[in-house]
Write a protein that holds these residues in place. Structure first.
Motif, PDB file in Angstrom:
ATOM      1  N   LEU A 107       0.836  -1.198   0.000  1.00 37.60           N
ATOM      2  CA  LEU A 107       0.000   0.000   0.000  1.00 37.60           C
ATOM      3  C   LEU A 107       0.869   1.246   0.000  1.00 37.60           C
ATOM      4  O   LEU A 107       1.761   1.391   0.826  1.00 37.60           O
ATOM      5  CB  LEU A 107      -0.904   0.008   1.237  1.00 37.60           C
ATOM      6  CG  LEU A 107      -1.907   1.161   1.338  1.00 37.60           C
ATOM      7  CD1 LEU A 107      -2.999   1.019   0.284  1.00 37.60           C
ATOM      8  CD2 LEU A 107      -2.521   1.211   2.735  1.00 37.60           C
ATOM      9  N   TYR A 108       0.586   2.131  -0.936  1.00 38.84           N
ATOM     10  CA  TYR A 108       1.240   3.433  -1.004  1.00 38.84           C
ATOM     11  C   TYR A 108       0.278   4.460  -0.404  1.00 38.84           C
ATOM     12  O   TYR A 108      -0.886   4.525  -0.798  1.00 38.84           O
ATOM     13  CB  TYR A 108       1.546   3.809  -2.452  1.00 38.84           C
ATOM     14  CG  TYR A 108       2.534   2.910  -3.145  1.00 38.84           C
ATOM     15  CD1 TYR A 108       3.849   3.311  -3.370  1.00 38.84           C
ATOM     16  CD2 TYR A 108       2.154   1.637  -3.600  1.00 38.84           C
ATOM     17  CE1 TYR A 108       4.752   2.483  -4.021  1.00 38.84           C
ATOM     18  CE2 TYR A 108       3.053   0.797  -4.240  1.00 38.84           C
ATOM     19  CZ  TYR A 108       4.354   1.234  -4.446  1.00 38.84           C
ATOM     20  OH  TYR A 108       5.249   0.412  -5.088  1.00 38.84           O
ATOM     21  N   LEU A 151      -6.667  -3.278   6.708  1.00 39.30           N
ATOM     22  CA  LEU A 151      -5.584  -4.246   6.842  1.00 39.30           C
ATOM     23  C   LEU A 151      -5.242  -4.504   8.302  1.00 39.30           C
ATOM     24  O   LEU A 151      -4.952  -5.639   8.693  1.00 39.30           O
ATOM     25  CB  LEU A 151      -4.355  -3.749   6.077  1.00 39.30           C
ATOM     26  CG  LEU A 151      -4.529  -3.705   4.553  1.00 39.30           C
ATOM     27  CD1 LEU A 151      -3.407  -2.887   3.917  1.00 39.30           C
ATOM     28  CD2 LEU A 151      -4.555  -5.108   3.967  1.00 39.30           C
ATOM     29  N   ALA A 152      -5.289  -3.447   9.122  1.00 40.44           N
ATOM     30  CA  ALA A 152      -5.002  -3.611  10.545  1.00 40.44           C
ATOM     31  C   ALA A 152      -6.071  -4.466  11.232  1.00 40.44           C
ATOM     32  O   ALA A 152      -5.752  -5.364  12.031  1.00 40.44           O
ATOM     33  CB  ALA A 152      -4.907  -2.241  11.218  1.00 40.44           C
ATOM     34  N   LEU A 153      -7.336  -4.207  10.913  1.00 42.55           N
ATOM     35  CA  LEU A 153      -8.432  -4.978  11.500  1.00 42.55           C
ATOM     36  C   LEU A 153      -8.426  -6.427  11.013  1.00 42.55           C
ATOM     37  O   LEU A 153      -8.815  -7.334  11.748  1.00 42.55           O
ATOM     38  CB  LEU A 153      -9.773  -4.328  11.174  1.00 42.55           C
ATOM     39  CG  LEU A 153     -10.043  -2.965  11.823  1.00 42.55           C
ATOM     40  CD1 LEU A 153     -11.293  -2.331  11.212  1.00 42.55           C
ATOM     41  CD2 LEU A 153     -10.199  -3.084  13.334  1.00 42.55           C
ATOM     42  N   SER A 174       3.016  -4.396   3.111  1.00 45.31           N
ATOM     43  CA  SER A 174       4.094  -3.410   3.076  1.00 45.31           C
ATOM     44  C   SER A 174       3.485  -2.031   2.875  1.00 45.31           C
ATOM     45  O   SER A 174       2.557  -1.873   2.075  1.00 45.31           O
ATOM     46  CB  SER A 174       5.059  -3.711   1.927  1.00 45.31           C
ATOM     47  OG  SER A 174       5.631  -4.990   2.061  1.00 45.31           O
ATOM     48  N   PHE A 175       4.007  -1.064   3.585  1.00 46.63           N
ATOM     49  CA  PHE A 175       3.564   0.321   3.406  1.00 46.63           C
ATOM     50  C   PHE A 175       4.686   1.128   2.781  1.00 46.63           C
ATOM     51  O   PHE A 175       5.838   1.069   3.226  1.00 46.63           O
ATOM     52  CB  PHE A 175       3.168   0.951   4.745  1.00 46.63           C
ATOM     53  CG  PHE A 175       2.663   2.369   4.598  1.00 46.63           C
ATOM     54  CD1 PHE A 175       1.365   2.612   4.194  1.00 46.63           C
ATOM     55  CD2 PHE A 175       3.498   3.450   4.842  1.00 46.63           C
ATOM     56  CE1 PHE A 175       0.900   3.913   4.039  1.00 46.63           C
ATOM     57  CE2 PHE A 175       3.041   4.751   4.703  1.00 46.63           C
ATOM     58  CZ  PHE A 175       1.740   4.984   4.300  1.00 46.63           C
ATOM     59  N   LYS A 186       7.376   0.927   5.837  1.00 45.50           N
ATOM     60  CA  LYS A 186       7.353  -0.024   6.953  1.00 45.50           C
ATOM     61  C   LYS A 186       6.736  -1.347   6.510  1.00 45.50           C
ATOM     62  O   LYS A 186       5.840  -1.366   5.658  1.00 45.50           O
ATOM     63  CB  LYS A 186       6.536   0.572   8.112  1.00 45.50           C
ATOM     64  CG  LYS A 186       6.525  -0.288   9.368  1.00 45.50           C
ATOM     65  CD  LYS A 186       5.782   0.402  10.504  1.00 45.50           C
ATOM     66  CE  LYS A 186       5.744  -0.472  11.754  1.00 45.50           C
ATOM     67  NZ  LYS A 186       5.050   0.207  12.884  1.00 45.50           N
ATOM     68  N   GLU A 187       7.194  -2.423   7.109  1.00 46.36           N
ATOM     69  CA  GLU A 187       6.623  -3.742   6.890  1.00 46.36           C
ATOM     70  C   GLU A 187       5.717  -4.093   8.071  1.00 46.36           C
ATOM     71  O   GLU A 187       6.119  -3.934   9.232  1.00 46.36           O
ATOM     72  CB  GLU A 187       7.718  -4.800   6.755  1.00 46.36           C
ATOM     73  CG  GLU A 187       8.739  -4.518   5.667  1.00 46.36           C
ATOM     74  CD  GLU A 187       8.116  -4.389   4.300  1.00 46.36           C
ATOM     75  OE1 GLU A 187       7.255  -5.251   3.960  1.00 46.36           O
ATOM     76  OE2 GLU A 187       8.475  -3.451   3.561  1.00 46.36           O
ATOM     77  N   PHE A 188       4.497  -4.527   7.768  1.00 47.83           N
ATOM     78  CA  PHE A 188       3.554  -4.916   8.811  1.00 47.83           C
ATOM     79  C   PHE A 188       3.346  -6.428   8.729  1.00 47.83           C
ATOM     80  O   PHE A 188       2.908  -6.944   7.704  1.00 47.83           O
ATOM     81  CB  PHE A 188       2.219  -4.210   8.609  1.00 47.83           C
ATOM     82  CG  PHE A 188       2.229  -2.746   8.945  1.00 47.83           C
ATOM     83  CD1 PHE A 188       1.786  -2.294  10.165  1.00 47.83           C
ATOM     84  CD2 PHE A 188       2.691  -1.816   8.004  1.00 47.83           C
ATOM     85  CE1 PHE A 188       1.804  -0.946  10.482  1.00 47.83           C
ATOM     86  CE2 PHE A 188       2.707  -0.472   8.312  1.00 47.83           C
ATOM     87  CZ  PHE A 188       2.259  -0.032   9.550  1.00 47.83           C
TER      88      PHE A 188
END
Length: 215
Positions: A10-11, A26-28, A34-35, A209-211
């Motif tokens: 995601l950009y 995505l968090a939920l 990847s951001f 950042k990588e999530f």
């Protein structure tokens, strides 16, 4: 190092409500992704490298399995279809959730405009006098829709809630007091109780950042 095309990428931008919507999804969903930050203040969104993936010079953009998806609500629809989260329980719910996303783009976007003109760009009072009543009307409609209901569609959290909240989260920055709308306020507290929920400035990083929440 080459990015795995099957990994969601995601950009987006730190201050963007449009970026927050898919980030919150995505968090939920507790999905790895990847951001990639797009610095709007520095005009990165208008540089050729970014325009090559998003012709509109806007955020967000999602890349996944060789596809490039733009526009926040289209991204929400894509994610719901491909990952199976928050799509709606029934076929009718799925279409109603998408209907809310379309309505949001025309109406709750006025909340984002009031916030933008309050915080980022000073405009003539007449401009605010035009957009503020539209923002108030949009939030009032959501409040009415939530009367005696936990969620906008059916009995579960869907992309309708994520899409609408993703803009409304910045109400206070536009001078709108969420407690004025009791049903919206209660709904916001239910959203905040969901595992993985985070507010924009806690969720969206200012750098790449990588999530990997499930790692």
């Amino acid at each position: 190092m080459t990015q795995d095309p099957s990994r969601l990428t995601l950009y987006g931008s730190f201050t963007s409500s449009s970026s927050y919507k898919p980030m919150l999804y995505l968090a939920l969903s507790r999905l790895p992704f990847s951001f990639r930050t797009v610095n709007l203040k520095n005009g990165v969104q208008k540089q050729p490298e970014y325009l090559a993936i998003n012709r509109y010079g806007q955020v967000p953009t999602l890349r996944h399995n060789g596809l490039t998806i733009v526009q926040s609500n289209i991204i929400l629809d894509y994610l719901a279809r491909t990952t199976g989260h928050f799509a709606g329980e029934t076929e009718q719910d799925k279409w109603t959730a998408r209907e809310w996303l379309s309505w949001e783009a025309d109406n709750i976007t006025n909340v984002a405009k009031v916030r933008h003109y309050s915080r980022f760009r000073k405009v003539d009072d007449a401009v605010m006098d035009y957009f503020r009543p539209l923002a108030l009307a949009a939030v009032t409609l959501v409040d009415k829709a939530l009367e005696n209901k936990d969620w906008l569609v059916g009995n579960t959290l869907t992309i309708a809630d994520i899409g609408c909240w993703g803009r409304m989260v910045f109400m206070a920055e536009g001078g709108l007091d969420i407690t004025t709308w009791p049903n919206v306020y209660a709904w916001s507290k239910r959203l905040k109780d969901q595992p993985g929920f985070a507010l924009p400035y806690d969720l969206i990083p200012s750098k790449d950042k990588e999530f990997d929440p499930c790692a």
